[in-house]
Design an enzyme around this catalytic site. Structure first.
Site, PDB file in Angstrom:
ATOM      1  CD1 TRP A  15      -1.139   2.309   2.328  1.00 35.19           C
ATOM      2  CD2 TRP A  15      -2.856   1.679   1.046  1.00 35.19           C
ATOM      3  NE1 TRP A  15      -2.056   3.333   2.339  1.00 35.19           N
ATOM      4  CE2 TRP A  15      -3.130   2.966   1.574  1.00 35.19           C
ATOM      5  CE3 TRP A  15      -3.797   1.072   0.219  1.00 35.19           C
ATOM      6  CZ2 TRP A  15      -4.303   3.653   1.296  1.00 35.19           C
ATOM      7  CZ3 TRP A  15      -4.971   1.761  -0.063  1.00 35.19           C
ATOM      8  CH2 TRP A  15      -5.212   3.031   0.463  1.00 35.19           C
ATOM      9  CG  ASN A  17      -1.312   6.777   2.624  1.00 33.97           C
ATOM     10  OD1 ASN A  17      -0.855   5.709   3.032  1.00 33.97           O
ATOM     11  ND2 ASN A  17      -1.439   7.829   3.413  1.00 33.97           N
ATOM     12  CG  ASP A  18      -0.691  11.104   2.978  1.00 29.13           C
ATOM     13  OD1 ASP A  18      -1.660  10.685   2.327  1.00 29.13           O
ATOM     14  OD2 ASP A  18      -0.787  11.551   4.133  1.00 29.13           O
ATOM     15  CD  GLN A  34       2.672   7.891   5.885  1.00 28.92           C
ATOM     16  OE1 GLN A  34       1.914   7.650   6.806  1.00 28.92           O
ATOM     17  NE2 GLN A  34       3.977   7.933   6.044  1.00 28.92           N
ATOM     18  CD1 TRP A  42      -4.296   1.752   8.274  1.00 30.72           C
ATOM     19  CD2 TRP A  42      -3.487   3.365   6.964  1.00 30.72           C
ATOM     20  NE1 TRP A  42      -3.743   2.710   9.097  1.00 30.72           N
ATOM     21  CE2 TRP A  42      -3.248   3.710   8.320  1.00 30.72           C
ATOM     22  CE3 TRP A  42      -3.062   4.232   5.950  1.00 30.72           C
ATOM     23  CZ2 TRP A  42      -2.596   4.892   8.682  1.00 30.72           C
ATOM     24  CZ3 TRP A  42      -2.423   5.405   6.322  1.00 30.72           C
ATOM     25  CH2 TRP A  42      -2.193   5.729   7.661  1.00 30.72           C
ATOM     26  NE  ARG A 135      -3.489  13.023  10.552  1.00 31.03           N
ATOM     27  CZ  ARG A 135      -4.568  13.087  11.324  1.00 31.03           C
ATOM     28  NH1 ARG A 135      -4.436  13.007  12.644  1.00 31.03           N
ATOM     29  NH2 ARG A 135      -5.776  13.226  10.807  1.00 31.03           N
ATOM     30  CG  ASP A 136       0.227  14.785   8.163  1.00 31.34           C
ATOM     31  OD1 ASP A 136       0.644  13.664   8.503  1.00 31.34           O
ATOM     32  OD2 ASP A 136      -0.957  15.008   7.870  1.00 31.34           O
TER      33      ASP A 136
END
Length: 355
Positions: A15, A17-18, A34, A42, A135-136
Site C-alpha cells: 500500500w 498513500n501520501d 506512506q 492500510w 501530524r504531518d
C-alpha cells in the site's frame, strides 16, 4: 494482474498513500511515501522511497523508515517532510505510539538512503492548541530560520500549528498559524514563498470530494495573513499534496493519486500512485499547477473519455463542475488515470478509473 502505470510512480507491492519528504538531494529527485509493504491495504506505516532523474521514471529503493521504536509502536511512521542542512538529509515525520499518541520525530542521513533516528526523539509533543490529531510536519527554510507547520484540530475546528528553529532539533512553538472550520482536522500542510507571496496549503478531512485548500497571502515571520483561497485541483482522486523547490528554482507539487473508496483490481498486490509532478506558479494573482516540462511530450488536447461542455467536464461519463469556462485543455492519460489541466493549470482534475 492489472496493467501498471507508465508515467507515474506506484509501488512494486503493498500500500501507498501520501507523498512525503519530496526533495532534490545529491543530484536526484527523492520521493518518500506512506507505505505498508506487506499487503495492499492500510497498516502500520513505513516510509517507502523512490528516486528519479527526470521526474517521470522512478526507481524504488529499500524502505527508508521502519516503525521499530517504542514511540512508533502503534500507527508507525506517519507523513512528514525532508530538508537538507550541511550536506545531511533530515526526515521529519509523525511517530505514533500507544503511550504518547501522535508526536513529531526526526531521522538523519548522509547518503539519502540510510537514515538514523535522532536519539532524543520524539522532538515535539502536542501543544494545548491541538488534540489527538497532531501530524504531518512540513519544514521550510525562510531567511535564516526553519519553519515547521503541523496539521491538527481541536473542538471540531481544523488548525495549522507553527514552530520555528535555528538548528532543526530545538523548536519553539509560535502558536496557531491558521484555522479552518470546514474540517475537524487539517492534514498534510505546506508553507512556502512563491511569486512574491506566501502560500499555505493543507488537505481537508471528512469531505465528500478529496481536496486541498491553497491560500495566498503575506507572512511577517510569525503571522500569516491570507488574502485569497485558490483550489486549482478539484479532485476527485487527488489528496495530501506536498511541494518542494528543485535545483532549477521550480516549486513542484506531487499528490496522492488513487480512488481509495474502490475495491482493488482483481489480482492486484499493490495500491496507490503519485500524480505527475506539476510546477506551481501565481499568474495574475491566481495559483496555477501544470505538468513539469519533462512531461510536455505526454500531453494531448483531447481524449475519448473527456467531454467539456462550457464549465462542466465529463470524465468517463461522470460530471464535474469547473469554476469558469476554460479556453484550453491539456490531458495526460496513463493506463488507468487521467489528469486534465484547463487554461495552463488554472484548474485541474485528477481521475483514477482503474482497469
Amino acid at each position: 494482474m492489472p496493467e501498471r502505470l507508465k508515467y507515474h510512480f506506484e509501488p512494486k507491492a503493498g500500500w501507498m498513500n501520501d507523498p512525503n519528504g519530496l526533495c532534490c538531494y545529491k543530484g536526484q529527485y527523492h520521493a518518500f511515501f506512506q507505505h505498508y509493504p506487506y499487503a495492499p491495504k492500510w497498516g502500520q506505516m513505513h516510509w517507502g522511497h523512490a528516486v528519479s532523474g527526470d521526474l517521470i521514471h522512478w526507481t524504488q529503493l529499500p524502505v527508508a523508515l521502519y516503525p521499530d521504536m517504542p514511540y512508533e509502536n502503534e500507527g508507525g511512521c506517519f507523513s512528514g517532510s525532508a530538508i537538507e542542512k550541511d550536506g545531511k538529509l533530515y526526515l521529519f515525520y509523525t511517530s505514533v505510539s500507544r503511550e504518547m499518541g501522535q508526536t513529531q520525530s526526526v531521522a538523519v542521513s548522509e547518503d539519502g538512503i540510510t537514515f538514523k533516528k535522532y536519539e532524543n526523539n520524539p522532538i515535539l509533543h502536542c501543544p494545548i492548541d491541538g488534540k489527538d490529531d497532531f501530524r504531518d510536519p512540513k519544514v521550510t527554510k525562510i531567511g535564516d530560520e526553519y519553519h515547521m507547520v503541523v496539521g491538527s484540530g481541536k473542538d471540531g475546528t481544523g488548525k495549522i500549528l507553527h514552530y520555528v528553529s535555528k538548528d532543526l532539533l530545538a523548536w519553539e512553538y509560535l502558536g496557531v498559524l491558521h484555522t479552518d472550520d470546514r474540517s475537524f482536522a487539517l492534514e498534510c500542510p505546506d508553507f512556502f514563498a512563491l511569486g512574491g507571496k506566501y502560500v499555505l496549503t493543507y488537505s481537508l478531512m471528512g469531505r465528500k470530494t478529496r481536496c486541498s485548500s491553497f491560500l495566498i497571502g503575506d507572512f511577517d515571520g510569525k503571522t500569516f495573513t491570507a488574502e485569497k483561497e485558490c483550489m486549482p485541483e478539484i479532485g476527485p482522486q487527488f489528496y495530501a499534496p506536498q511541494t518542494f523547490l528543485d535545483e532549477k528554482g521550480r516549486r513542484i507539487i506531487i499528490g496522492w493519486l488513487y480512488d481509495w473508496g474502490k475495491k482493488l483490481d482483481e489480482g492486484a498486490d499493490y495500491a496507490g500512485a503519485l500524480t505527475i509532478p506539476r510546477e506551481l506558479s501565481i499568474q495574475n494573482g491566481i495559483l496555477h499547477n501544470f505538468p513539469v516540462s519533462e512531461a510536455a511530450h505526454l500531453l494531448t488536447s483531447s481524449d475519448k473519455d473527456v467531454v467539456l461542455d462550457r464549465n462542466r467536464v465529463y470524465v468517463s461519463g461522470e460530471g464535474f463542475d469547473l469554476m469558469y469556462t476554460p479556453k484550453e485543455t491539456a490531458i495526460l492519460r496513463d493506463t488507468k488515470t487521467l489528469e486534465i489541466f484547463f487554461d495552463g493549470g488554472r484548474e485541474s482534475l485528477t481521475y483514477w478509473f482503474g482497469k
